[in-house]
Scaffold this active site. Structure first.
Site: not given
Length: 244
Positions: A109-110
């Site tokens: 995930d970012k």
């Protein structure tokens, strides 16, 4: 090597990390490239990568088909090769590695940090990501809420996510339990936001997440966020044996 496997010299030079195709053509034009002892004058000259001897600026260069990189992915960077909305992990690489066109094996995930493998070896990547392989991935997380032995048992049995899916059993280890807990979690699949959703299923929230291992690879603790290195031959061999 078969005749059909010959490639243009400028393309090979670029693939060997000596710059872009345009920069490779400039090297040839400046008479800095030799092939099998003869000065190369045509960027379109077809050569046999790995067989023909290529020398640039008096130094022999070694052809490599694949590159394998361990990246400590920082927060705020997307696990992708391109995105108009923000920085991607490939942007962190130097041009000589970008020339190999590596891509991330799986996603983080970012806002998640940690171990990310980048390679242009599509066969290896496909095998590692195959759901049938159940490659273990271990995460360090801080969690808002007191993580208990009951949670450990629930994760061991597999928890039901918000969409009704029951996860494969996971191995949850409590490092510190309290209003903000610290844990390590090993899972064997890669559903969307899985770690966060697993803790959400037991009424808790992940506030920080870092992947520290994937299969036989352990994140090199000398790598700061955003830094990377090539895998060792031993690490590459272990990945290949895992993906067979």
């Amino acid at each position: 090597m078969a005749e059909k496997e010959r490639q243009r010299l400028d393309k090979v030079l670029a693939h060997m990390g000596l710059g872009t195709r345009k920069e490779a053509k400039k090297l040839i034009k400046e008479r800095k490239v030799e092939v099998n002892g003869e000065l190369a004058q045509d960027p379109g000259l077809h050569v046999r990568p790995g067989q023909d001897r290529i020398v640039v600026n008096g130094e022999p260069v070694e052809y490599r088909q694949f590159v394998y990189l361990m990246l400590n992915k920082p927060q705020g960077v997307l696990s992708a090769t391109g995105d108009e909305s923000g920085q991607v992990v490939v942007d962190l690489l130097s041009p000589n590695y970008q020339s190999f066109h590596p891509f991330p094996v799986g996603r983080l995930d970012k806002d998640t940090e940690g171990l990310l493998l980048l390679t242009n070896d599509g066969h290896l990547a496909h095998r590692l990501l195959s759901p049938k392989k159940h490659v273990p991935k271990t995460y360090y997380a801080t969690v808002s809420g007191t993580v208990t032995q009951e949670d450990v048992e629930m994760f061991r049995q597999g928890v039901i996510l918000d969409d009704g899916y029951r996860t494969l059993p996971g191995c949850l280890k409590i490092l510190r339990s309290g209003p903000e807990s610290e844990v390590e979690l090993t899972i064997y699949e890669g559903k969307y936001h899985q770690v966060k959703r697993m803790f959400q299923a037991v009424g808790k929230k992940v506030t920080y997440l870092k992947r520290i291992a994937m299969g036989p690879l352990t994140l090199d603790n000398t790598l700061k966020p955003g830094e990377y290195r090539e895998l060792t031959e031993e690490e590459i061999t272990s990945l290949r044996s895992l993906s067979q």
